[in-house]
Scaffold this active site. Structure first.
Site, PDB file in Angstrom:
ATOM      1  N   LYS A  50      59.101  42.235  -5.235  1.00  0.00           N
ATOM      2  CA  LYS A  50      59.046  41.099  -6.153  1.00  0.00           C
ATOM      3  C   LYS A  50      58.072  41.386  -7.293  1.00  0.00           C
ATOM      4  CE  LYS A  50      60.444  37.783  -2.639  1.00  0.00           C
ATOM      5  NZ  LYS A  50      60.049  36.838  -1.590  1.00  0.00           N
ATOM      6  N   GLN A  54      54.661  33.765   0.361  1.00  0.00           N
ATOM      7  CA  GLN A  54      55.635  34.494   1.179  1.00  0.00           C
ATOM      8  C   GLN A  54      55.679  33.943   2.610  1.00  0.00           C
ATOM      9  OE1 GLN A  54      57.753  37.042   0.021  1.00  0.00           O
ATOM     10  NE2 GLN A  54      58.700  36.810   2.037  1.00  0.00           N
ATOM     11  N   ASP A  62      60.291  28.968  -5.580  1.00  0.00           N
ATOM     12  CA  ASP A  62      61.149  29.154  -4.403  1.00  0.00           C
ATOM     13  C   ASP A  62      62.036  27.934  -4.177  1.00  0.00           C
ATOM     14  OD1 ASP A  62      61.214  31.573  -3.113  1.00  0.00           O
ATOM     15  OD2 ASP A  62      59.355  31.257  -2.004  1.00  0.00           O
TER      16      ASP A  62
END
Ligand code: NDP
Length: 299
Positions: A55, A99, A122
Site C-alpha cells: 500500500k 490495518q 477503508d
C-alpha cells in the site's frame, strides 16, 4: 484458454492508478497540497506487513505522501486511539487506514469509529456504512468498490440479473450487496448457515465469492454465461509448491463463465487501486475542490 473471458484486474488497476496520478497532479498543481495517506500497523502479522508495504509503495508511486506508523503488538488501546485522534487533526493527512486484524486486546470497532468519516478511506466507519446503504455519497470499502468497478466495465446495469454473494463480512459481502443493489441486480447473500448453496449459485447471473475456502465453487455450479468475481485469496500447497488460489475453482469455472477474475491478478490489485482512489476523492473534498465523478475511472 479463452482470454476474452478473463477480467484482467492487474491491467485495469494500472489504468486506474494512472488516472489517479493524473488527477492527483492536477490537485497538487492547483492547491499546492499533496494528498497524504497514513497507514497504521500494529504488531508483526506477516501478511499485514506485506499488505502495508504494498500500500505504501503504491501510494508513493501515484505521487501522494505516505505516512507509516508502526506500533508494538502490546500497545494499549488508549495509545492507538490517541494516534488516530492525532491523525484526525493533522492537515497533512487526508486518509487514515488502520490495518486489520488488530490484536485481541484492542476493540477494532472502537478504533474504526474513531477515524473521522471523511478520512475513513477503508469505508468501515458506521457513518460511511449507513450512507452507502442509504444511497448517499460516502467512502466505500475498497475491495467491493474494486469488484463493482470491474462489473461496471462489463455490464453497467444489472437490471433483471440475479446476483449471489457468498460471504457476509462487513469488509466484503455486505457492502458488495449494497453496490450490486445500486446496479439494479436482485441480490442474495449466502453464508455458513445457508442451505443448498450450490443450487443458489446455479441460479446466479453474477457470482461474487468472498468466503476464504480454497476453490469451494466448482465448475458445474456456474450458470452458463455467468460473470464470476473471485475475491478469495487462499495460500495452499500444490504439487510441492505454495500457490495462491481463489474461492472458485478457476480452471473449472472458466468453461461456463462469460467473464471471470483470476487469482492472483483479479480483485487483489483493484483493492489497492481503490484505496488510492478513495484517498484522491476525499482529498478533493478536503481541499474544497469540485468532486471527481467515479465514471471518470470507468472509461
Ligand atoms: P470473513 O472470514 O470475514 O467472512 C467469510 C464469510 O464466508 C462469512 O460470512 C462466512 O459465513 C462465510 N462462509 C464461511 N464458510 C462458509 C461456507 N462453508 N459456506 C458459505 N459461506 C461460508 O472473510 P472476508 O470477507 O474478510 O474475506 C473473504 C475472502 O476474501 C478471504 O479469502 C480473504 O482472504 C479474501 N479477501 C480478499 C481481498 C482482496 O483484496 N482480494 C480483500 C479482503 C478479503 P458466516 O458469516 O456465517 O461465518
Amino acid at each position: 484458454m479463452d482470454n476474452n473471458k478473463i477480467i484482467d484486474g492487474k491491467f485495469i488497476s494500472n489504468q486506474i492508478r494512472e488516472k489517479i496520478k493524473f488527477f492527483g497532479n492536477k490537485l497538487i498543481e492547483k492547491t499546492g497540497k499533496k494528498p497524504g495517506l497514513a497507514v497504521v500497523l500494529v504488531g508483526e502479522n506477516p501478511a499485514s506487513r506485506v499488505y502495508v508495504k504494498n500500500k505504501i509503495e503504491k501510494t508513493n508511486e501515484v505521487g501522494f505522501n505516505s505516512i507509516e506508523h508502526r506500533l508494538d503488538e502490546n500497545v494499549s488501546e488508549e495509545k492507538l486511539l490517541d494516534l488516530v485522534n492525532l491523525l484526525n487533526n493533522d492537515s497533512n493527512v487526508q486518509g487514515i487506514l488502520v490495518q486489520l486484524p488488530l490484536p485481541k486486546h484492542i476493540d477494532s470497532d472502537k478504533v474504526l469509529d474513531t477515524i473521522l468519516p471523511v478520512k475513513d478511506v477503508d469505508g468501515f466507519h458506521a457513518e460511511n456504512v449507513g450512507k452507502l446503504w442509504s444511497g448517499l455519497n460516502s467512502l466505500v470499502p475498497c475491495t467491493p468498490l474494486g469488484c463493482s468497478i470491474l462489473l461496471k466495465k462489463i455490464s453497467p446495469d444489472l437490471s433483471g440479473k440475479k446476483a449471489v454473494i457468498i460471504g457476509r463480512s462487513n469488509i466484503v459481502g455486505k457492502p458488495m450487496a449494497s453496490l450490486l443493489l445500486s446496479m439494479n441486480a436482485t441480490v442474495t447473500i449466502a453464508h455458513s448457515r445457508t442451505k443448498n448453496i450450490e443450487q443458489l449459485v446455479k441460479s446466479a447471473d453474477v457470482l461474487v465469492a468472498a468466503v476464504g475456502i480454497p476453490e469451494m465453487v466448482k465448475g458445474d455450479w456456474i450458470k452458463e454465461n455467468a460473470i464470476v468475481i473471485d475475491v478469495g485469496i487462499n495460500r495452499i500447497e500444490r504439487e510441492g509448491k505454495r500457490v495462491l488460489v481463489g474461492d472458485v475453482d478457476y480452471e473449472e469455472c472458466l468453461n461456463n463463465a462469460s467473464k471471470i477474475t483470476p487469482v492472483p491478478g483479479g480483485v487483489g490489485p483493484m483493492t489497492i487501486a481503490c484505496l488510492l482512489l478513495n484517498t484522491l476523492l476525499t482529498s478533493y473534498l478536503q481541499f474544497n475542490e469540485d468532486p471527481i465523478e467515479l465514471s471518470s475511472f470507468l472509461e
